[in-house]
Motif scaffolding. Structure first.
Motif, PDB file in Angstrom:
ATOM      1  N   GLU A  33       0.935  -1.177  -0.072  1.00 17.88           N
ATOM      2  CA  GLU A  33       0.019   0.033  -0.201  1.00 17.88           C
ATOM      3  C   GLU A  33       0.999   1.239  -0.006  1.00 17.88           C
ATOM      4  N   LEU A  34       2.026   0.942   0.697  1.00 12.83           N
ATOM      5  CA  LEU A  34       2.938   2.329   0.772  1.00 12.83           C
ATOM      6  C   LEU A  34       3.429   2.635  -0.530  1.00 12.83           C
ATOM      7  N   GLU A  36       2.266   1.505  -3.555  1.00 11.76           N
ATOM      8  CA  GLU A  36       1.350   2.155  -4.561  1.00 11.76           C
ATOM      9  C   GLU A  36       0.918   3.475  -4.109  1.00 11.76           C
ATOM     10  N   ASN A  37       0.783   3.957  -3.096  1.00 10.89           N
ATOM     11  CA  ASN A  37       0.163   5.385  -2.585  1.00 10.89           C
ATOM     12  C   ASN A  37       1.274   6.477  -2.405  1.00 10.89           C
ATOM     13  N   SER A  38       2.433   6.067  -2.397  1.00  8.23           N
ATOM     14  CA  SER A  38       3.316   7.255  -2.136  1.00  8.23           C
ATOM     15  C   SER A  38       3.586   8.194  -3.296  1.00  8.23           C
ATOM     16  N   GLU A  39       3.772   9.399  -2.990  1.00 10.37           N
ATOM     17  CA  GLU A  39       3.765  10.545  -3.953  1.00 10.37           C
ATOM     18  C   GLU A  39       5.263  10.235  -4.662  1.00 10.37           C
TER      19      GLU A  39
END
Length: 309
Positions: A33-34, A36-39
Motif C-alpha cells: 500500500e505504501l 502504491e500510494n506514495s507520492e
C-alpha cells in the motif's frame, strides 16, 4: 581480529537475512500500500537501504488496532504511531501520538482543570448526572441554578456564584464537585478547598514561608469553590486577613466563587462577629458578608442527611 573466512561467512549470512527480509516486506500488505500510494517513487535500492525502518513500520500498530489501551501498546515508543516520509532518496519513519494517547492526554489535561485541597474523592468526581433527586429535596432547583452559572462562566459572561447552605450531609459539597466537573468538560479550571484544612495549611505556611504562595493560588483561581465555610475556628486573622481579603480580591477582579456552608449568610455573619480574642466586632463581620453577597447568590439546599442515611 576476525578470520577472513569467518568474516565472509558472516557477511554472506547477513546478506541472506536482508534478502529474506526484503522479500517478506515487499509482500507485506502495508508496504504494498505504501509503495502504491506514495507520492515519491520507492525503488528496490531504497527499500534495501532502509529495511529496518520499513520492518518497524510494518510491525507496529497504526490505529491502536493491536493495543486497546495505552498501557498495552505494542509500539515503541508507546503511544505513538509510525508514518513514512520519503525524502532525498531515503525512507524515514515519523512518529505521531496515536488516537488512544491523544484521548488519554486530553483526559489528563482535563483532570488538571480541578485542583482540590482536602476534598473527598466522591466530591471531586461528582457530576450532575449522578445527583440523586427525590421529592424531599430541592436539588433539581439548585442544579438548574448551578448549570446556568456554569454556562455563563464557560461563555465568558459575568455571573454570581452560589452560596449553598443547609444542614449536614445533604450534598452541598457534592454540588460544588458537580459544578467543577461541568466546568472541567469545557476546560475551565477551578480549585475546591475544604476551608478548615486550608486555614491550617495557611497557618503552617508561616513556618516554611509558603503562606503567601498558597493564598495567592486561592485568590487568583479561575473559579474558586470554598467548601464548608464557617466550620473553621473563627479568629480575627481568619476573618479579616484570610476570608475577607480573599473575598474582596475576587469581588474586585470579578472572579467566580462558589461556597458551601452549614450557615446562612446571616448566621455566618453572627458567627464571624464574635471571636475569643476581640469579642464582638459586628462591623468587621458585616464587611465580610457584604463581599460574600456581592459574589454569590444565596440558596438553601434542602433534603435529608444522605451521609448517615
Amino acid at each position: 581480529m576476525e578470520p577472513i573466512n569467518q568474516f565472509l561467512k558472516n557477511s554472506k549470512k547477513l546478506q541472506e537475512n536482508n534478502e529474506r527480509l526484503y522479500e517478506s516486506l515487499i509482500k507485506h500488505p502495508r508496504i504494498i500500500e505504501l509503495i502504491e500510494n506514495s507520492e515519491h517513487e520507492i525503488t528496490r535500492s531504497m527499500i534495501k537501504n532502509d529495511l529496518l525502518q520499513l520492518k518497524r513500520y510494518a510491525e507496529q500498530s497504526l490505529a491502536c488496532e493491536k493495543c486497546g489501551s495505552l498501557s498495552g501498546c505494542v509500539n515503541h515508543p508507546q503511544g505513538y504511531v509510525p508514518s513514512i516520509d520519503v525524502r532525498d532518496g531515503r525512507i524515514h519513519v515519523i512518529y505521531s501520538p496515536c488516537p488512544t494517547k491523544i484521548k488519554e492526554d486530553r483526559f489528563r489535561e482535563k483532570e488538571k482543570m480541578i485542583e482540590s485541597y482536602h476534598v473527598p474523592k466522591d466530591v471531586k468526581d461528582a457530576t450532575f448526572d449522578t445527583v440523586f433527586l427525590d421529592g424531599d429535596s430541592n436539588r433539581q432547583e439548585i442544579i438548574k441554578k448551578a448549570i446556568s452559572a456554569s454556562k455563563k462562566i464557560i461563555d465568558g459572561e459575568k455571573t454570581k456564584g452560589l452560596y449553598i447552605h443547609g444542614s449536614f450531609g445533604i450534598g452541598k459539597s457534592y454540588m460544588l464537585g458537580c459544578i467543577a466537573n461541568e466546568l472541567k468538560e469545557q476546560s475551565v479550571s477551578s480549585i475546591i478547598a475544604y476551608v478548615p484544612e486550608i486555614i491550617r495549611d495557611l497557618k503552617s505556611g508561616f513556618k516554611d514561608g509558603t503562606t503567601d504562595i498558597k493564598f495567592k493560588t486561592l485568590k487568583t483561581a479561575q473559579v474558586l469553590m470554598l467548601d464548608d465555610l464557617g466550620a473553621e475556628d473563627v479568629t480575627p486573622w481568619v476573618r479579616d486577613e484570610v476570608i475577607t481579603s480573599l473575598l474582596h480580591y475576587r469581588m474586585v477582579e470579578g472572579l467566580p466563587t462558589f461556597i458551601s456552608s452549614n450557615y446562612s449568610m446571616e448566621e455566618l455573619e453572627y458567627r464571624y462577629s464574635r471571636t475569643k480574642e476581640n469579642g464582638v466586632e459586628e462591623t468587621k463581620a458585616r464587611r465580610m458578608t457584604e463581599r460574600l453577597r456581592s459574589l454569590c447568590e444565596e440558596v438553601q439546599l434542602e433534603g435529608r442527611n444522605y451521609r448517615n442515611g
